[in-house]
Design a protein around this motif. Structure first.
Motif, PDB file in Angstrom:
ATOM      1  N   GLY A 326     -19.370   8.240  11.606  1.00  0.00           N
ATOM      2  CA  GLY A 326     -18.671   7.050  11.129  1.00  0.00           C
ATOM      3  C   GLY A 326     -17.956   7.284   9.817  1.00  0.00           C
ATOM      4  N   ALA A 327     -18.592   8.055   8.923  1.00  0.00           N
ATOM      5  CA  ALA A 327     -18.051   8.208   7.568  1.00  0.00           C
ATOM      6  C   ALA A 327     -16.651   8.816   7.585  1.00  0.00           C
ATOM      7  N   LEU A 328     -16.444   9.814   8.464  1.00  0.00           N
ATOM      8  CA  LEU A 328     -15.145  10.488   8.444  1.00  0.00           C
ATOM      9  C   LEU A 328     -14.102   9.844   9.376  1.00  0.00           C
ATOM     10  N   LEU A 329     -14.370   8.576   9.762  1.00  0.00           N
ATOM     11  CA  LEU A 329     -13.256   7.752  10.242  1.00  0.00           C
ATOM     12  C   LEU A 329     -12.298   7.572   9.075  1.00  0.00           C
ATOM     13  N   ASN A 330     -12.845   7.725   7.888  1.00  0.00           N
ATOM     14  CA  ASN A 330     -12.094   7.533   6.636  1.00  0.00           C
ATOM     15  C   ASN A 330     -11.666   8.881   6.055  1.00  0.00           C
ATOM     16  N   GLY A 331     -10.719   8.800   5.133  1.00  0.00           N
ATOM     17  CA  GLY A 331     -10.397   9.986   4.337  1.00  0.00           C
ATOM     18  C   GLY A 331      -9.235  10.804   4.852  1.00  0.00           C
ATOM     19  N   LYS A 336      -7.459   0.555   5.877  1.00  0.00           N
ATOM     20  CA  LYS A 336      -8.229  -0.265   4.934  1.00  0.00           C
ATOM     21  C   LYS A 336      -9.421  -0.974   5.564  1.00  0.00           C
ATOM     22  N   ASN A 337      -9.338  -1.201   6.890  1.00  0.00           N
ATOM     23  CA  ASN A 337     -10.375  -1.995   7.556  1.00  0.00           C
ATOM     24  C   ASN A 337     -11.057  -1.145   8.621  1.00  0.00           C
ATOM     25  N   ILE A 391      -2.135   8.967   3.365  1.00  0.00           N
ATOM     26  CA  ILE A 391      -2.733   8.406   2.153  1.00  0.00           C
ATOM     27  C   ILE A 391      -1.747   8.616   1.011  1.00  0.00           C
ATOM     28  N   PRO A 392      -1.382   7.542   0.299  1.00  0.00           N
ATOM     29  CA  PRO A 392      -0.254   7.645  -0.630  1.00  0.00           C
ATOM     30  C   PRO A 392      -0.517   8.496  -1.875  1.00  0.00           C
ATOM     31  N   VAL A 396      -9.542   6.041  -3.415  1.00  0.00           N
ATOM     32  CA  VAL A 396     -10.912   5.931  -2.932  1.00  0.00           C
ATOM     33  C   VAL A 396     -10.856   5.219  -1.583  1.00  0.00           C
ATOM     34  N   THR A 397     -11.524   5.781  -0.578  1.00  0.00           N
ATOM     35  CA  THR A 397     -11.486   5.185   0.755  1.00  0.00           C
ATOM     36  C   THR A 397     -12.347   3.916   0.772  1.00  0.00           C
TER      37      THR A 397
END
Lengths: 782, 162
Positions: A326-331, A336-337, A391-392, A396-397
Motif C-alpha cells: 500500500g505504501a508505494l502506491l505513493n511516491g 493526493k487521495n 510530482i512537481p 511529501v506524499t
C-alpha cells in the motif's frame, strides 16, 4: 604509487572481487566445508498440514555413524525476522503447516549415513485440512493455521489519505479492475548452504552462511540456542545471489547450529535445489483490485486499492510486505487521495518473504496496467499521461514519504526516444506490439527493522604502520557490488592509490555490524557511512601532514599519495610520512564513519507509517517490444529499453548490470515464472519447471542511466537494483495488448493463458457473426 | 575397495581411488578440492557445473567420474595460465559478465567450448550455445558482451588467425 589522486566514483569499475569470481577462486559457503565436518540433513514434512503426535527418531539415533538427531523438542524458542511476529520454530513442534517444513535433523559421518538415517524417522500424525489458497483461507468456516489469528488473517491494513470520495467525484472516468499475480521465487543460483562449528571447551559457535543479513542470523541463532550473542560468530563468505531469499534468518541456519552443538563439533549442510525452493520466502501470490479516477486530460484524482496476499504458513516479513503493497502506491505520481486495504493471509504453503521490490511489485503492476488502460479509453498516450501526473518538485506524499529527487520525466524521455515509441505504438504489424510502464523503489528503509538507537550504518577504516587502509565493512555483498562501492568511495575521498586499499567484509568478530542488504539500503546508507569515515581519516592525515610541514591544516592540500603546502608544491610529505606522523602517540588508527536517516524521513505517524519511508526513491521507465505467435500463443520479448534514475552512478557499469538484472527478473515474472502447488505440495521446485528465462529467451536490454543527483545520497546516489523490476509485467501486458488487442489481468502471460483468451475472443466473434446472420433485418431497420 | 581411476585433470594425469557412483562434480570438488566448479541444481538444469571433457562441454553433476577413464577434463581452474587470466576471464571481469559469480565458472567453460569450435560466434550463436547455462543476476546481456569481447584474444591464444 600514483602521483595524481586516484579517481573512485563515477568510473566504470569491474567488481572489486571480480577476479576471484571469474577464476573460480571465490569461496562460497559450500566451497569452505571442512572435509572432516559431519554432514547435516533435514527431515521435512511430507504433509502440508498435520498435527504432530509423535516424531520417532529412535531408529535413526541408533544407526551407526549418526552423531546427533534433533527434533522440535530440542528448541522451544520461536524466531522470526520481525520482533512482533515470531511464530516459527526451526523444527516444527506439535504441528506442521507446509509441505517441506523441517521436522527433524541428523548429523552423521557422511552423506550416505545421513540419508539413511532420515529414512528411519517415523511420523505419527493427524492430518488437518489443507488451506492452500486465499479463498480457502478466507472461507467463513476455514480451519485456522494459528491460534489468535481469526480468519487466517496475519495482518489487515486500512488507511486513507486525502479524500478519495471527493477525488472520484472530480473524475471524468472511474475504472476498477482486479489483477492476479502468481507466486514467484528468487531462484538464486547458489543453493542454500551453511556450516556451523561448536567449540565445546569455549562454548562458542562459528557459523558460515550464505546470508544477506548476517546480523539478524547472529541474533536469531543465539536466541534459539539460548546462548549469549557474544558466544556466536557469523561469517558470510561469497554468496551466489540472494534477491531477498536470504534476507531473514532461515530455518537451516538455526538447525545446523543446533546440530553442531548437539554433535559437539562441526556440521556442514548443503540444501538441494528443491529444498532451497521449499525454504522459499518469495513474492506472494496476490489479488490486487485497483480503482482509479482520472480527468479527461489524464490527471489521476483518486486511487483505491485492495490487496490480498497468500502469505504462506508463517509470519516472516509478512506484515512489512502487506504494508509495502500500500505504501508505494505513493511516491511515483502526484496523487493526493489514496485509500488502501490490505490483507495478508496464512496458508499451508511455504512462507513468503521479501523478494526484489518487496511487496510493491504486484501493486505497481496493477496500477500501471489500469493507468494505461484508462489512458487508452481517453485516447491519450500512456507516456503522456505519466508526464501529466509527475510530482512537481520536492514534496511529501499523502502518507508522509519524502520525495527529494525525481528523474522519472527524464526516464520517460529516454525510453520514448530510444524505442521510437511514437513511430511504433499502435503501428507495428499484426502480432507485434510495444508497451510501457514505470516503477520506483526505496533507497533503504529509513527506519531499521530492529530499532536499537544505533546509527543506521557503520564503517571502520583501519590504518596501520604499513600505510595500508583496511575498509572493515559489514555490508553483505551478494553479487550486487557493495564491496566495490565502499572501496570506490574511500579512494575517491582520499585519492590514494588503489593498491593501498583492502576491503574486509562480514566476519562478526572483525567487521562492524551492518543491518544487512535489504531494501536497497547499502549504497545509500553504507555509502554515506563510508563517505563519513573517509573524510574523517583524510582530516586525521591532513592534520598529521600539517604538523610535519609546520603549517595550519587548512594550508595543506591532499593529493592522495602526498600532502602539499597550498601554493608551494615543493613543501610536501608522502602518504607514508603522514601516516607515520598520525600514528605517533595513538598507534593503529581506527576511524569510524556512521550514517543515520533523520527522523523526518522515517515516514508518517500512522500505524505502519515507517514502511516505505526512505531518503530517496529510484525511478524507472521501460518500453518493451514483443511478438506473439498466433499458433503457439508464445510471447517473445524482442527488445527492452529501460531507464533508471539512480541519482548518481557511483559505478555506471554495475548500475547497468543491476538494471538489466532487475528488468530480467521482472520479465521472468511477467512471462513464465510461477511456483505451483498440488494439494499443498510444491510441484515446480526445480529450475526447469519453475521456468526462469534462459539466454535464448532473453532479448537485448538497452539501458539509460538518469542522474538526478539526490541531495542526501552519497555523491547524489540512490538505489539501482529493485526499482526497474516492477515495470516489466505491466509493460509486457501493454505490449501484448498492442499486438493482439487482448487485455490481460493475470501473470505470468503463459501461452495457455493467451490461447484461452484468443479462443474466447474467437467464440465471441463467431457468436456475434451468427447473431448478425440470424437478425439481418433488425440491424438494418434501426 | 574403490577402483583406481586414471584421468587427466587440467593437464595433469592423476590416479585416484574413486567409487563407481561418484559424480564427476563431487570427484572434482571433494577429492581434488577444485571447488571452482559449482552445483546449482539437483541435476542437469542450470549448467553451473559445466566442465570440458576432451574439449566438449559436459555437466559434471550428471556424469560419473569413473566413466572418464583415460579422458581429459578441464575445469575453470585451467583457465588461469602463465600467471594471468584467460581472455574469457579477463572479459567476464571487465565487462561485468559476473555479478554474484556463481554461474560464472560454468558459463566461462561453456563459452570456452564455443570459441574453440566457432572463433567468431554471432550473438545468436552465443545465445544458442549458452542457452543451457542459467544466470539469475545479469539478464545475460553482459555475459554475451563478455564472450564477444573475448573472442579476438581467444583466437590468439589458440593460434588461429585473428
Amino acid at each position: 604509487m600514483n602521483t595524481k589522486p586516484s579517481k573512485g566514483v563515477g568510473q566504470r569499475m569491474p567488481l572489486y572481487d571480480g577476479v576471484e569470481k571469474v577464476t573460480g577462486r571465490a569461496k562460497y559457503t559450500a566451497d569452505l566445508f571442512p572435509r572432516d565436518a559431519l554432514v547435516g540433513r533435514i527431515y521435512r514434512s511430507p504433509l502440508p498440514h498435520a498435527e504432530l503426535i509423535e516424531v520417532d527418531v529412535s531408529a535413526a539415533r541408533s544407526l551407526p555413524g549418526v552423531v546427533a538427531v534433533i527434533t522440535g523438542a530440542d528448541c522451544d524458542i520461536p524466531y522470526g525476522i520481525l520482533p512482533i511476529a515470531q511464530n516459527e520454530f526451526p523444527l516444527a513442534r506439535d504441528r506442521v503447516r507446509y509441505f517441506g517444513e523441517p521436522v527433524a535433523a541428523v548429523a552423521a559421518v557422511d552423506e550416505e549415513t545421513a540419508e539413511r538415517a532420515l529414512k528411519l524417522i517415523r511420523l505419527h500424525v493427524r492430518e488437518l485440512p489443507i488451506i492452500d489458497s486465499i479463498a480457502k483461507a478466507r472461507a467463513p468456516d476455514a480451519a485456522l493455521l494459528h491460534d489468535k489469528k481469526p480468519g487466517n488473517i496475519e495482518r489487515e491494513v486500512h488507511n486513507e489519505f486525502g479524500d478519495t470520495a471527493a477525488g472520484f467525484a472530480a473524475a471524468d472516468l472511474v475504472r476498477e479492475q482486479t489483477y492476479h499475480a502468481a507466486e514467484v521465487n528468487h531462484a538464486q543460483m547458489e543453493p542454500h548452504a551453511a556450516f556451523a562449528a561448536w567449540e565445546p571447551e569455549r562454548e562458542q559457535l562459528t557459523l558460515h552462511t550464505c546470508s544477506m543479513v548476517p546480523y539478524y542470523v547472529h541474533k536469531k541463532v543465539a536466541q534459539c540456542l539460548g546462548i549469549d550473542t557474544a558466544q556466536v560468530r557469523v561469517i558470510k563468505p561469497y554468496v551466489g545471489g540472494a534477491f531477498g531469499a536470504r534476507v531473514e534468518t532461515l530455518n537451516f541456519e538455526i538447525i545446523v547450529s543446533l546440530l553442531a552443538r548437539a554433535a559437539r563439533g562441526a556440521v556442514r549442510m548443503q540444501l538441494t535445489r528443491e529444498e532451497s525452493m521449499l525454504t522459499h520466502r518469495g513474492r506472494p501470490e496476490s489479488e490486487t483490485r485497483v480503482k482509479l479516477g482520472m480527468t479527461r486530460d489524464g490527471r489521476i484524482t483518486a486511487c483505491e486499492c485492495e490487496v490480498v496476499q497468500r502469505g504462506g504458513a508463517y509470519a516472516g516479513y509478512g506484515i512489512i510486505t502487506i504494508l509495502y503493497a500500500g505504501a508505494l502506491l505513493n511516491g511515483i505520481y502526484d496523487v493526493k487521495n489514496v485509500k488502501y486495504d490490505g490483507y495478508r493471509v496464512y496458508t499451508n504453503t511455504p512462507p513468503c518473504g521479501a523478494m526484489r521490490g518487496h511487496g510493491t511489485v504486484n501493486t505497481r503492476v496493477a496500477f500501471e496496467s489500469l493507468m494505461t488502460s484508462m489512458a487508452a479509453e481517453l485516447d491519450l498516450d500512456p507516456i503522456e499521461v505519466r508526464r501529466r501526473n509527475r510530482i512537481p518538485g520536492p514534496s511529501v506524499t499523502p502518507n508522509g514519504l519524502r520525495v527529494e529527487s525525481y528523474g522519472l520525466p527524464q526516464c520517460l524521455d529516454k525510453v520514448e526516444e530510444a524505442s521510437g515509441w511514437r513511430q511504433l505504438r499502435g503501428k507495428l504489424p499484426k502480432w507485434k506490439g510495444i508497451g510501457m510502464a514505470c516503477s520506483h523503489f526505496v533507497s533503504g528503509s529509513a527506519k531499521p527493522v530492529h530499532f536499537t538507537g544505533e546509527p543506521h550504518a557503520t564503517i571502520v577504516l583501519k590504518l596501520d604502520f604499513d600505510g595500508g587502509i583496511s575498509i572493515l565493512s559489514g555490508a553483505a555483498d551478494v553479487g550486487q557490488g557493495s564491496t566495490t562501492i565502499v572501496a570506490q568511495v574511500v579512494v575517491e575521498v582520499l585519492g590514494v592509490d588503489w593498491r593501498r586499499v583492502r576491503v574486509i567484509t562480514n566476519d562478526s568478530a572483525v567487521t562492524p555490524k551492518d543491518n544487512g542488504s535489504y531494501s536497497s539500503r547499502v549504497t545509500f546508507m553504507v555509502g554515506n557511512a563510508t563517505l563519513d569515515a573517509a573524510q574523517k581519516l583524510k582530516q586525521v592525515l591532513v592534520e598529521a601532514a600539517a604538523r610535519r610541514l609546520q603549517v595550519e591544516p587548512d594550508q595543506v592540500e591532499c593529493l592522495g599519495e602526498s600532502f602539499h603546502v597550498l601554493g608551494d608544491p615543493s613543501r610536501a610529505v608522502s602518504f607514508s610520512d603522514a601516516t607515520a606522523e598520525a600514528l605517533v602517540d595513538t598507534g593503529t588508527l581506527h576511524v569510524k564513519g556512521t550514517f543515520t536517516c533523520p527522523i523526518e524521513f522515517q515516514g508518517g505517524k500512522h500505524r505502519g507509517g515507517a514502511v516505505g519511508s526512505t531518503m530517496g526513491f529510484s525511478y524507472a521507465a521501460q518500453v518493451v517490444e514483443v511478438s506473439v505467435d498466433p499458433v503457439t500463443c508464445r510471447v517473445s520479448v524482442d527488445k527492452i529499453w529501460a531507464a533508471l534514475d539512480c541519482g548518481f552512478a557511483i559505478n555506471p557499469l554495475a548500475v547497468e548490470g543491476q538494471i538489466q538484472g532487475g528488468v530480467f527478473m521482472g520479465m521472468g515474472q511477467g512471462l513464465s515464472e510461477q511456483t505451483r502447488y498440488e494439494n499443498g505440495k510444491m510441484s515446480a521446485a526445480n529450475f526447469l519447471d519453475y521456468g526462469f528465462p534462459t539466454m535464448a529467451e532473453t532479448p537485448p536490454i538497452e539501458v539509460f542511466i538518469v542522474e538526478s543527483i539526490d541531495p542526501n545520497g552519497p555523491f547524489g546516489a540512490k538505489e539501482a537494483s529493485e526499482g526497474p523490476l516492477a515495470g516489466f509485467p505491466a509493460a509486457l501486458a501493454d505490449a501484448v495488448r498492442d499486438a493482439t488487442g487482448l487485455e490481460f489481468h493475470e501473470w505470468p502471460l503463459t501461452p495457455e493463458r493467451i490461447a484461452k483468451a484468443m479462443e474466447a475472443r474467437e467464440r465471441e466473434q463467431r457468436a456475434a457473426a451468427r447473431k448478425t446472420v440470424r437478425q439481418p433485418a433488425t440491424a438494418g431497420a434501426a | 575397495m574403490k577402483p583406481i581411476l586414471r584421468i587427466q585433470v587440467n593437464g595433469r594425469w592423476r590416479e585416484e581411488a574413486v567409487a563407481d557412483n561418484t559424480l564427476l562434480i563431487d570427484f572434482l570438488r571433494e577429492q581434488l578440492q577444485l571447488t571452482g566448479t559449482k552445483q546449482g541444481c539437483d541435476g542437469g538444469e542450470c549448467g553451473a557445473c559445466t566442465v570440458l571433457v576432451d574439449g566438449r562441454p559436459r555437466l559434471s553433476c550428471c556424469a560419473f567420474a569413473a566413466s572418464f577413464e583415460g579422458h581429459h577434463v578441464e575445469t575453470i581452474e585451467s583457465q588461469w595460465q602463465d600467471g594471468q587470466m584467460s581472455p574469457l576471464q579477463q572479459a567476464f571481469h571487465e565487462k561485468l559478465g559476473a555479478q554474484c559469480g556463481y554461474c560464472t565458472p560454468g558459463m566461462i567453460m561453456a563459452a570456452e567450448a564455443l570459441l574453440r569450435t566457432n572463433a567468431e560466434p554471432s550473438e545468436a550463436e552465443i545465445r544458442q550455445a549458452l542457452g543451457g547455462n542459467l544466470c539469475r543476476c545479469t539478464g545475460y546481456v553482459k555475459i554475451i558482451e563478455s564472450v564477444q569481447a573475448a573472442a579476438p584474444g581467444h583466437r590468439q591464444t589458440t593460434g588461429e588467425p585473428a
